[in-house]
Design an enzyme around this catalytic site. Structure first.
Site, PDB file in Angstrom:
ATOM      1  N   HIS A 228       2.861   4.622  10.266  1.00  0.00           N
ATOM      2  CA  HIS A 228       2.370   5.052   8.806  1.00  0.00           C
ATOM      3  C   HIS A 228       3.192   6.575   8.868  1.00  0.00           C
ATOM      4  CE1 HIS A 228      -0.672   6.976   5.998  1.00  0.00           C
ATOM      5  NE2 HIS A 228      -0.120   8.116   6.493  1.00  0.00           N
ATOM      6  N   GLU A 229       3.309   7.345   9.949  1.00  0.00           N
ATOM      7  CA  GLU A 229       3.991   8.791  10.021  1.00  0.00           C
ATOM      8  C   GLU A 229       5.517   8.586   9.956  1.00  0.00           C
ATOM      9  OE1 GLU A 229       1.833  11.270   9.237  1.00  0.00           O
ATOM     10  OE2 GLU A 229       0.208  10.438  10.173  1.00  0.00           O
ATOM     11  N   HIS A 238       1.543   8.590   0.174  1.00  0.00           N
ATOM     12  CA  HIS A 238       0.479   7.776   0.422  1.00  0.00           C
ATOM     13  C   HIS A 238       0.132   6.735  -0.574  1.00  0.00           C
ATOM     14  CE1 HIS A 238      -1.902  10.776   3.415  1.00  0.00           C
ATOM     15  NE2 HIS A 238      -1.021   9.812   3.908  1.00  0.00           N
ATOM     16  N   CYS A 239      -0.321   5.592  -0.190  1.00  0.00           N
ATOM     17  CA  CYS A 239      -0.357   4.395  -1.104  1.00  0.00           C
ATOM     18  C   CYS A 239      -1.847   4.483  -1.853  1.00  0.00           C
ATOM     19  CB  CYS A 239      -0.138   3.150  -0.455  1.00  0.00           C
ATOM     20  SG  CYS A 239      -0.422   1.512  -1.534  1.00  0.00           S
ATOM     21  N   CYS A 263       2.150  -2.936   1.617  1.00  0.00           N
ATOM     22  CA  CYS A 263       1.859  -3.726   0.396  1.00  0.00           C
ATOM     23  C   CYS A 263       3.169  -3.824  -0.190  1.00  0.00           C
ATOM     24  CB  CYS A 263       0.939  -2.739  -0.390  1.00  0.00           C
ATOM     25  SG  CYS A 263       1.776  -1.599  -1.384  1.00  0.00           S
ATOM     26  N   CYS A 266       5.029  -0.331  -1.252  1.00  0.00           N
ATOM     27  CA  CYS A 266       5.474   0.336  -0.019  1.00  0.00           C
ATOM     28  C   CYS A 266       6.845  -0.499   0.486  1.00  0.00           C
ATOM     29  CB  CYS A 266       4.453   0.870   0.807  1.00  0.00           C
ATOM     30  SG  CYS A 266       3.329   1.894  -0.021  1.00  0.00           S
TER      31      CYS A 266
HETATM   32 ZN   LIG Z   1      -0.062  10.006   5.744  1.00  0.00          ZN
HETATM   33 ZN   LIG Z   2       1.287   0.640   0.042  1.00  0.00          ZN
END
Ligand SMILES: [Zn+2]
Ligand SMILES: [Zn+2]
Length: 311
Positions: A228-229, A238-239, A263, A266
């Site tokens: 994530h980071e 952010h999604c 997803c 992303c």
């Molecule tokens: Zn984040």
């Molecule tokens: Zn996403």
């Protein structure tokens, strides 16, 4: 009364509404020019990618109503991209990673290499004492914490010439400034450096028992925060479209609910940035997920690989 009505209206206008199917298609962007395999991999209308649900009161989107970042907006933001000369992700272990209470650096490295389909190198661990980073005892809990800005300053001076980014990872807790209780991590996208702590992903941090299988839980949580980071370092915001690794999270239960995969919105961003073969990347991720006991994720990946093979 009038004030209350105004406040209610303001709250209503701020409340996050899950996007419509049309909005999700728009977020993915125009796929017409792409080869069939990528059109399928990035399709917003397939059952294996679940739309984001309405947040519960303490969830990230209830507290931080974000508007999201479409693929077109991502491209228009001119994010950092790997180049021929800057193409390695460096992990910089900070402090001790004791084998009995820490994720394995080598396993984190393998996961990140599969996730980003890039070379990932682990640097020799840095001792906190030798480099005299500023630390404190948390005023409430008494646990050791490292000042994040000190770590970022340290990393900025030492970014290797071939680095896409350098990420310090640590089992110690972090704080961004004296008035804060703690922070999970901090990054400077412009300087391509970040620091993240896995301390709060270990049940023992909260005085809870480490049940059998906690090593898998700790590794999975650590892989998730690392992916994530690091994705933020590529300019992914952010999604807000699907259940996705890039969803913001406000608490551990919400973070645990997030999948370990991206997803279609992303995934398209990361693929545009790195240029990997989507099926090869899924195969590499499936091997790691299977080997590490992330069974549900490995099953999801196997299914997606079969779908992309047209089976
Ligand atoms: Zn984040
Ligand atoms: Zn996403």
């Amino acid at each position: 009364m009038r004030c209350a009505a105004i406040i209610c209206l303001a709250l209503l206008s701020m409340a996050f509404q899950p996007p419509s199917p049309d909005a999700r298609r728009t977020a993915v962007g125009d796929l017409a020019e792409l080869p069939p395999l990528l059109r399928r991999a990035f399709s917003a209308e397939v059952p294996e990618f679940e739309p984001i649900p309405k947040p519960s009161p303490h969830d990230w989107l209830a507290v931080h109503p974000e508007t999201g970042q479409t693929f077109d907006q991502f491209k228009a933001s001119h994010p950092n991209r790997p180049t021929d000369s800057r193409r390695v992700i460096y992990l910089q272990p900070l402090g001790e990673f004791a084998a009995d209470r820490s994720p394995s650096i080598e396993k984190l490295r393998e996961f990140a290499a599969a996730f980003f389909a890039m070379e990932v190198k682990a640097l020799p661990a840095l001792s906190l004492e030798v480099f005299r980073l500023t630390t404190r005892r948390n005023p409430n809990t008494g646990n050791l914490q490292i000042l994040t800005s000190d770590v970022l300053d340290f990393l900025k001076e030492r970014v290797p010439a071939d680095a896409f980014c350098v990420l310090a990872i640590t089992m110690e807790d972090l704080y961004p400034e004296p008035s804060w209780n703690f922070v999970f991590g901090q990054a400077s996208l412009r300087e391509r450096v970040g620091v993240y702590s896995f301390a709060r992903y270990d049940p023992a941090f909260y005085g809870e028992t480490r049940n059998s299988g906690y090593e898998t839980l700790l590794l999975r949580r650590s892989c998730k925060v690392l992916a994530h980071e690091t994705s933020h370092m590529f300019g992914l915001a952010h999604c807000t479209f699907f259940n996705c690794l890039m969803n913001g999270s406000n608490h551990l239960a919400e973070s645990d609910r997030r999948p370990l995969h991206l997803c279609p919105v992303c995934l398209r961003k990361l693929q545009w940035s790195v240029g990997f073969d989507v099926r090869e990347r899924y195969r590499a991720l499936e091997r790691v997920a299977r080997a590490e006991g992330f069974a549900d994720e490995a099953d999801w990946l196997s299914k997606e690989i079969r779908i992309l093979h047209g089976e």
